[in-house]
Design a protein around this motif. Structure first.
Motif, PDB file in Angstrom:
ATOM      1  N   LYS A 250       0.805  -1.214   0.000  1.00 47.33           N
ATOM      2  CA  LYS A 250       0.000   0.000   0.000  1.00 47.33           C
ATOM      3  C   LYS A 250       0.844   1.272   0.000  1.00 47.33           C
ATOM      4  O   LYS A 250       0.336   2.354  -0.309  1.00 47.33           O
ATOM      5  CB  LYS A 250      -0.954  -0.005   1.197  1.00 47.33           C
ATOM      6  CG  LYS A 250      -2.028  -1.097   1.109  1.00 47.33           C
ATOM      7  CD  LYS A 250      -2.844  -0.980  -0.174  1.00 47.33           C
ATOM      8  CE  LYS A 250      -3.935  -2.011  -0.271  1.00 47.33           C
ATOM      9  NZ  LYS A 250      -4.739  -1.884  -1.515  1.00 47.33           N
ATOM     10  N   GLU A 251       2.123   1.163   0.328  1.00 47.45           N
ATOM     11  CA  GLU A 251       3.009   2.323   0.277  1.00 47.45           C
ATOM     12  C   GLU A 251       3.692   2.473  -1.078  1.00 47.45           C
ATOM     13  O   GLU A 251       4.382   3.463  -1.315  1.00 47.45           O
ATOM     14  CB  GLU A 251       4.064   2.223   1.384  1.00 47.45           C
ATOM     15  CG  GLU A 251       3.513   2.469   2.781  1.00 47.45           C
ATOM     16  CD  GLU A 251       4.560   2.353   3.874  1.00 47.45           C
ATOM     17  OE1 GLU A 251       4.288   2.805   5.008  1.00 47.45           O
ATOM     18  OE2 GLU A 251       5.657   1.808   3.605  1.00 47.45           O
ATOM     19  N   ASN A 252       3.501   1.505  -1.963  1.00 52.97           N
ATOM     20  CA  ASN A 252       4.128   1.537  -3.284  1.00 52.97           C
ATOM     21  C   ASN A 252       3.146   2.108  -4.305  1.00 52.97           C
ATOM     22  O   ASN A 252       2.030   1.596  -4.462  1.00 52.97           O
ATOM     23  CB  ASN A 252       4.568   0.130  -3.690  1.00 52.97           C
ATOM     24  CG  ASN A 252       5.355   0.125  -4.991  1.00 52.97           C
ATOM     25  OD1 ASN A 252       4.784   0.201  -6.069  1.00 52.97           O
ATOM     26  ND2 ASN A 252       6.675   0.049  -4.888  1.00 52.97           N
ATOM     27  N   ASP A 253       3.553   3.149  -5.008  1.00 52.42           N
ATOM     28  CA  ASP A 253       2.648   3.825  -5.942  1.00 52.42           C
ATOM     29  C   ASP A 253       2.144   2.910  -7.048  1.00 52.42           C
ATOM     30  O   ASP A 253       1.017   3.075  -7.538  1.00 52.42           O
ATOM     31  CB  ASP A 253       3.341   5.045  -6.561  1.00 52.42           C
ATOM     32  CG  ASP A 253       3.522   6.178  -5.570  1.00 52.42           C
ATOM     33  OD1 ASP A 253       2.767   6.205  -4.561  1.00 52.42           O
ATOM     34  OD2 ASP A 253       4.409   7.024  -5.783  1.00 52.42           O
ATOM     35  N   ASN A 254       2.960   1.952  -7.461  1.00 49.71           N
ATOM     36  CA  ASN A 254       2.557   1.070  -8.552  1.00 49.71           C
ATOM     37  C   ASN A 254       1.668  -0.082  -8.092  1.00 49.71           C
ATOM     38  O   ASN A 254       0.956  -0.684  -8.900  1.00 49.71           O
ATOM     39  CB  ASN A 254       3.788   0.491  -9.251  1.00 49.71           C
ATOM     40  CG  ASN A 254       4.577   1.530 -10.005  1.00 49.71           C
ATOM     41  OD1 ASN A 254       4.070   2.615 -10.302  1.00 49.71           O
ATOM     42  ND2 ASN A 254       5.823   1.234 -10.324  1.00 49.71           N
ATOM     43  N   LEU A 255       1.710  -0.397  -6.810  1.00 51.76           N
ATOM     44  CA  LEU A 255       1.006  -1.585  -6.309  1.00 51.76           C
ATOM     45  C   LEU A 255      -0.228  -1.269  -5.475  1.00 51.76           C
ATOM     46  O   LEU A 255      -1.083  -2.132  -5.289  1.00 51.76           O
ATOM     47  CB  LEU A 255       1.968  -2.428  -5.455  1.00 51.76           C
ATOM     48  CG  LEU A 255       3.218  -2.976  -6.135  1.00 51.76           C
ATOM     49  CD1 LEU A 255       4.133  -3.627  -5.088  1.00 51.76           C
ATOM     50  CD2 LEU A 255       2.840  -3.994  -7.214  1.00 51.76           C
ATOM     51  N   LYS A 256      -0.314  -0.034  -4.973  1.00 52.73           N
ATOM     52  CA  LYS A 256      -1.317   0.265  -3.945  1.00 52.73           C
ATOM     53  C   LYS A 256      -2.757   0.098  -4.421  1.00 52.73           C
ATOM     54  O   LYS A 256      -3.672  -0.047  -3.601  1.00 52.73           O
ATOM     55  CB  LYS A 256      -1.109   1.669  -3.401  1.00 52.73           C
ATOM     56  CG  LYS A 256      -1.266   2.784  -4.436  1.00 52.73           C
ATOM     57  CD  LYS A 256      -0.918   4.131  -3.800  1.00 52.73           C
ATOM     58  CE  LYS A 256      -1.063   5.271  -4.806  1.00 52.73           C
ATOM     59  NZ  LYS A 256      -0.669   6.573  -4.178  1.00 52.73           N
ATOM     60  N   GLN A 257      -2.972   0.084  -5.757  1.00 53.34           N
ATOM     61  CA  GLN A 257      -4.346  -0.077  -6.238  1.00 53.34           C
ATOM     62  C   GLN A 257      -4.813  -1.529  -6.190  1.00 53.34           C
ATOM     63  O   GLN A 257      -6.007  -1.808  -6.326  1.00 53.34           O
ATOM     64  CB  GLN A 257      -4.464   0.448  -7.682  1.00 53.34           C
ATOM     65  CG  GLN A 257      -3.947  -0.499  -8.766  1.00 53.34           C
ATOM     66  CD  GLN A 257      -2.433  -0.424  -8.932  1.00 53.34           C
ATOM     67  OE1 GLN A 257      -1.745   0.201  -8.133  1.00 53.34           O
ATOM     68  NE2 GLN A 257      -1.925  -1.055  -9.988  1.00 53.34           N
ATOM     69  N   ILE A 258      -3.894  -2.469  -5.973  1.00 53.52           N
ATOM     70  CA  ILE A 258      -4.276  -3.883  -5.924  1.00 53.52           C
ATOM     71  C   ILE A 258      -4.952  -4.169  -4.574  1.00 53.52           C
ATOM     72  O   ILE A 258      -4.369  -3.914  -3.516  1.00 53.52           O
ATOM     73  CB  ILE A 258      -3.045  -4.791  -6.096  1.00 53.52           C
ATOM     74  CG1 ILE A 258      -2.340  -4.502  -7.416  1.00 53.52           C
ATOM     75  CG2 ILE A 258      -3.441  -6.269  -6.013  1.00 53.52           C
ATOM     76  CD1 ILE A 258      -1.010  -5.217  -7.561  1.00 53.52           C
ATOM     77  N   PRO A 259      -6.167  -4.708  -4.577  1.00 54.90           N
ATOM     78  CA  PRO A 259      -6.835  -5.025  -3.307  1.00 54.90           C
ATOM     79  C   PRO A 259      -6.063  -6.086  -2.529  1.00 54.90           C
ATOM     80  O   PRO A 259      -5.575  -7.063  -3.112  1.00 54.90           O
ATOM     81  CB  PRO A 259      -8.206  -5.553  -3.737  1.00 54.90           C
ATOM     82  CG  PRO A 259      -8.395  -5.048  -5.135  1.00 54.90           C
ATOM     83  CD  PRO A 259      -7.023  -4.989  -5.742  1.00 54.90           C
ATOM     84  N   VAL A 260      -5.958  -5.884  -1.222  1.00 58.52           N
ATOM     85  CA  VAL A 260      -5.303  -6.852  -0.340  1.00 58.52           C
ATOM     86  C   VAL A 260      -6.308  -7.295   0.721  1.00 58.52           C
ATOM     87  O   VAL A 260      -6.877  -6.462   1.430  1.00 58.52           O
ATOM     88  CB  VAL A 260      -4.055  -6.255   0.339  1.00 58.52           C
ATOM     89  CG1 VAL A 260      -3.437  -7.279   1.295  1.00 58.52           C
ATOM     90  CG2 VAL A 260      -3.028  -5.811  -0.701  1.00 58.52           C
ATOM     91  N   VAL A 261      -6.494  -8.601   0.807  1.00 60.67           N
ATOM     92  CA  VAL A 261      -7.406  -9.180   1.783  1.00 60.67           C
ATOM     93  C   VAL A 261      -6.589 -10.000   2.784  1.00 60.67           C
ATOM     94  O   VAL A 261      -5.829 -10.885   2.387  1.00 60.67           O
ATOM     95  CB  VAL A 261      -8.452 -10.086   1.108  1.00 60.67           C
ATOM     96  CG1 VAL A 261      -9.384 -10.696   2.164  1.00 60.67           C
ATOM     97  CG2 VAL A 261      -9.251  -9.301   0.071  1.00 60.67           C
TER      98      VAL A 261
END
Length: 301
Positions: A250-261
């Motif tokens: 969630k702190e990475n600009d490229n990855l933060k849009q990926i939902p994490v459950v």
């Protein structure tokens, strides 16, 4: 225990944990403080006829009736030499409170998840009861798989394929899911249930660090979102736990849009804030696999 939960336990995503170390027989074992509600003297026990041999009985703790599991029986050690000096660790996991009878509880140790190794394949007896080996300066401590101990006594507290048949099989196969789960048994069960529901493009990693390293390799790709539409993570894992993994994503600009459950036995009302503070999109308690699938249906990109 409330005072012990200050400090590190108020700080999420540090890849650290606190472990209570205790003895059973000749062995030294540990339990994550996040699972522990309190440690008490042994209370009067009420026997339960025809119960599982590892169940010692029931206790009444204030207004609750709690099952007592004798860890000496679970681990096949002789009975305690001084039963009056034993302790009960009151734990909460899978939304269930259980008392584990142990001996010689010692102090709390603060460690990093990268100090924890998975037992190797040669130590199959250790693998059957332990989630990891903690490397300390003067000793090695086994982290017991308390969830497995409970499920072996009461299989209804585990994950089964039958639980998802009520959802029906539908077209979900276009969604690519990455899952961090250190238990080989749970990886198989989660895979079977997700495939039964229609999610058959699943990539598993046996700890958070392995999943993070894979994301780090692909995070700059233009087609990132075509490679992964959702991430599911356990919390307790060697090398990197689920909170630290979620925080890095969630702190990475490229990855933060990926939902994490987060899918863990540690999702309780008291600990829900920890996942929220690192940006988890949803948190589900094991073994609620049907709810996990419903959340994946809702969140997967």
């Amino acid at each position: 225990m409330n005072d012990n939960k200050q400090g590190i336990l108020l700080e999420s995503g540090t890849n650290e944990l606190e472990v209570i170390v205790f003895q059973v027989g000749t062995g030294t074992f540990g339990i994550n403080v996040m699972k522990v509600r309190e440690i008490i003297q042994v209370l009067p026990l009420t026997a339960v006829p025809n119960s599982h041999p590892n169940i010692e009985g029931l206790i009444r703790l204030r207004d609750e009736v709690i099952t007592v599991i004798n860890l000496a029986k679970v681990l096949e050690f002789p009975p305690s030499e001084n039963p009056a000096e034993d302790k009960l660790i009151i734990a909460e996991l899978n939304k269930l409170k259980v008392a584990f009878r142990v001996q010689n509880v010692s102090r709390i140790h603060r460690i990093s998840w990268d100090q924890i190794e998975k037992p190797d394949e040669l130590a199959q007896n250790i693998q059957s009861t332990s989630t990891g080996v903690i490397k300390m300066d003067d000793q090695m401590v086994l982290l017991l798989d308390f969830e497995k101990i409970v499920v072996e006594i009461n299989p209804e507290k585990g994950i089964t394929v039958d639980q998802v048949k009520q959802l029906g099989h539908r077209e979900r196969s276009n969604k690519k899911i990455m899952i961090a789960e250190d238990s080989a048994v749970l990886r198989k069960l989660i895979s079977d249930t997700l495939v039964e529901a229609g999610y058959d493009q699943i990539k598993f990693f046996d700890n958070g660090l392995a999943l993070w390293n894979h994301l780090d390799e692909i995070k700059d790709h233009e087609d990132l979102t075509s490679s992964v539409q959702l991430i599911v993570t356990d919390l307790e894992m060697p090398k990197m736990d689920g909170l630290h993994l979620t925080k890095r994503i969630k702190e990475n600009d490229n990855l933060k849009q990926i939902p994490v459950v987060i899918f863990s036995s540690l999702i309780t009302e008291d600990l829900f804030y920890k996942g929220k503070s690192v940006g988890a999109d949803a948190q589900i308690s094991k073994p609620e696999i049907v709810k996990l699938i419903e959340v994946i249906d809702l969140l997967a990109l």
